[in-house]
Write a protein that holds these residues in place. Structure first.
Motif, PDB file in Angstrom:
ATOM      1  N   SER A  95     -13.300   6.781 -13.135  1.00  0.00           N
ATOM      2  CA  SER A  95     -13.712   6.692 -11.735  1.00  0.00           C
ATOM      3  C   SER A  95     -12.782   5.754 -10.987  1.00  0.00           C
ATOM      4  O   SER A  95     -12.498   4.640 -11.451  1.00  0.00           O
ATOM      5  CB  SER A  95     -15.151   6.163 -11.629  1.00  0.00           C
ATOM      6  N   SER A  96     -12.308   6.204  -9.844  1.00  0.00           N
ATOM      7  CA  SER A  96     -11.407   5.379  -9.043  1.00  0.00           C
ATOM      8  C   SER A  96     -12.162   4.206  -8.429  1.00  0.00           C
ATOM      9  O   SER A  96     -13.248   4.368  -7.866  1.00  0.00           O
ATOM     10  CB  SER A  96     -10.786   6.233  -7.937  1.00  0.00           C
ATOM     11  N   VAL A  97     -11.578   3.023  -8.553  1.00  0.00           N
ATOM     12  CA  VAL A  97     -12.144   1.821  -7.947  1.00  0.00           C
ATOM     13  C   VAL A  97     -11.082   1.240  -7.019  1.00  0.00           C
ATOM     14  O   VAL A  97     -10.267   0.403  -7.408  1.00  0.00           O
ATOM     15  CB  VAL A  97     -12.550   0.788  -9.012  1.00  0.00           C
ATOM     16  N   GLY A  98     -11.051   1.718  -5.809  1.00  0.00           N
ATOM     17  CA  GLY A  98     -10.031   1.256  -4.868  1.00  0.00           C
ATOM     18  C   GLY A  98      -8.650   1.718  -5.299  1.00  0.00           C
ATOM     19  O   GLY A  98      -8.483   2.757  -5.938  1.00  0.00           O
ATOM     20  N   ARG A  99      -7.652   0.918  -4.979  1.00  0.00           N
ATOM     21  CA  ARG A  99      -6.277   1.270  -5.310  1.00  0.00           C
ATOM     22  C   ARG A  99      -5.859   0.587  -6.614  1.00  0.00           C
ATOM     23  O   ARG A  99      -5.940  -0.614  -6.771  1.00  0.00           O
ATOM     24  CB  ARG A  99      -5.341   0.830  -4.179  1.00  0.00           C
ATOM     25  N   GLY A 100      -5.428   1.409  -7.557  1.00  0.00           N
ATOM     26  CA  GLY A 100      -4.856   0.866  -8.776  1.00  0.00           C
ATOM     27  C   GLY A 100      -5.827   0.353  -9.811  1.00  0.00           C
ATOM     28  O   GLY A 100      -5.444  -0.410 -10.692  1.00  0.00           O
ATOM     29  N   ALA A 101      -7.089   0.742  -9.730  1.00  0.00           N
ATOM     30  CA  ALA A 101      -8.072   0.282 -10.711  1.00  0.00           C
ATOM     31  C   ALA A 101      -9.015   1.420 -11.077  1.00  0.00           C
ATOM     32  O   ALA A 101      -9.272   2.324 -10.276  1.00  0.00           O
ATOM     33  CB  ALA A 101      -8.856  -0.909 -10.176  1.00  0.00           C
ATOM     34  N   LEU A 102      -9.549   1.341 -12.290  1.00  0.00           N
ATOM     35  CA  LEU A 102     -10.388   2.408 -12.815  1.00  0.00           C
ATOM     36  C   LEU A 102     -11.624   1.843 -13.507  1.00  0.00           C
ATOM     37  O   LEU A 102     -11.546   0.824 -14.199  1.00  0.00           O
ATOM     38  CB  LEU A 102      -9.620   3.233 -13.863  1.00  0.00           C
ATOM     39  N   LEU A 103     -12.730   2.517 -13.322  1.00  0.00           N
ATOM     40  CA  LEU A 103     -13.907   2.283 -14.145  1.00  0.00           C
ATOM     41  C   LEU A 103     -13.921   3.381 -15.192  1.00  0.00           C
ATOM     42  O   LEU A 103     -13.905   4.563 -14.861  1.00  0.00           O
ATOM     43  CB  LEU A 103     -15.182   2.335 -13.302  1.00  0.00           C
TER      44      LEU A 103
END
Length: 256
Positions: A95-103
């Motif tokens: 799951s995308s968490v903003g720019r450049g991060a993932l859950l």
């Protein structure tokens, strides 16, 4: 004089890694997710929740994730909000968490993804709120759906309580409480201590962890005058007052 704190003082939980881990743990406890990772697109793990007992399938899934992370990150960077990938060993939801991060949510069994997806989406919104360093203000919370806002409020309380119990103010209050218990025991007996304190804290509408420097002497005065004096007389009460209150004030002033 110390100023009583409230959880509203926790304006920004994003500075605390504990907040991220606490949220991942809550998601694990309320869903079928086996392991949760909050990672950067470069593979760096910002926070994770991995239970003590995990099966060998997790390690297989972790290896597959590391090989596919760059590809998935590129897709998410192009606008993909969520990716569900099923492997022989289980299922992974990116799951995308903003720019450049993932859950990253890992399932080793065969869960009902539809039943778990909403919980994951709420967690994604909460983690993004923390990651983007947004304040925990009423205006910010009002912009979210109620379930996300509720989760953020719960998380703020968890983090605040954890922070406070590690503070010098909390430790001071616990030491003062222990000292007062010993003082009451010396006059009324150990069996009466909890009841005496419960009545006194109720009268001043406070609890041990929220006590301030001006409330502790007031609490002692109430205990002496309302509970010790009627049972043990003026002489005992006056001795307690002349010895206990200056002693507690001195300890409050000298506490480091």
């Amino acid at each position: 004089m110390s100023v009583k704190k409230t959880k509203d003082d926790l304006e920004d939980v994003s500075l605390l890694k504990f907040a991220l881990v606490a949220q991942l743990k809550r998601t694990h406890q309320s869903s079928d997710v086996d392991v949760l990772l909050f990672a950067g697109a470069d593979g760096r793990i910002y926070a994770s929740y991995i239970p003590d007992s995990i099966g060998p399938k997790i390690f297989e899934l972790t290896n597959l994730i590391s090989h596919n992370l760059l590809h998935v990150s590129q897709q998410l960077a192009m606008g993909l909000k969520q990716s569900v990938i099923e492997y022989d060993f289980g299922t992974v939801i990116f799951s995308s968490v903003g720019r450049g991060a993932l859950l990253i949510s890992l399932f080793t069994g065969a869960p009902d993804l539809a039943a778990n997806m909403h919980r994951i989406e709420v967690t994604r919104d909460v983690v993004q709120h923390i990651f983007e360093q947004r304040p925990m203000s009423a205006e910010q919370l009002a912009a979210y759906p109620e379930d996300v806002a509720k989760e953020l409020r719960i998380l703020a309380k968890i983090v605040f309580d954890e922070m406070y119990t590690q503070s010098s103010e909390y430790k001071k209050n616990m030491e003062i409480l222990a000292d007062i218990k010993e003082k009451i025991t010396s006059v009324m007996g150990r069996g009466e201590v909890e009841q005496v304190l419960a009545m006194a804290f109720n009268e001043i509408a406070s609890s041990p962890k929220w006590m301030t420097e001006d409330l502790w002497p007031l609490l002692l005065e109430m205990i002496i005058n309302d509970q010790i004096r009627p049972l043990h007389g003026d002489y005992v009460a006056e001795i307690c007052e002349s010895e206990w209150i200056p002693d507690i004030k001195h300890k409050l002033e000298s506490f480091v």
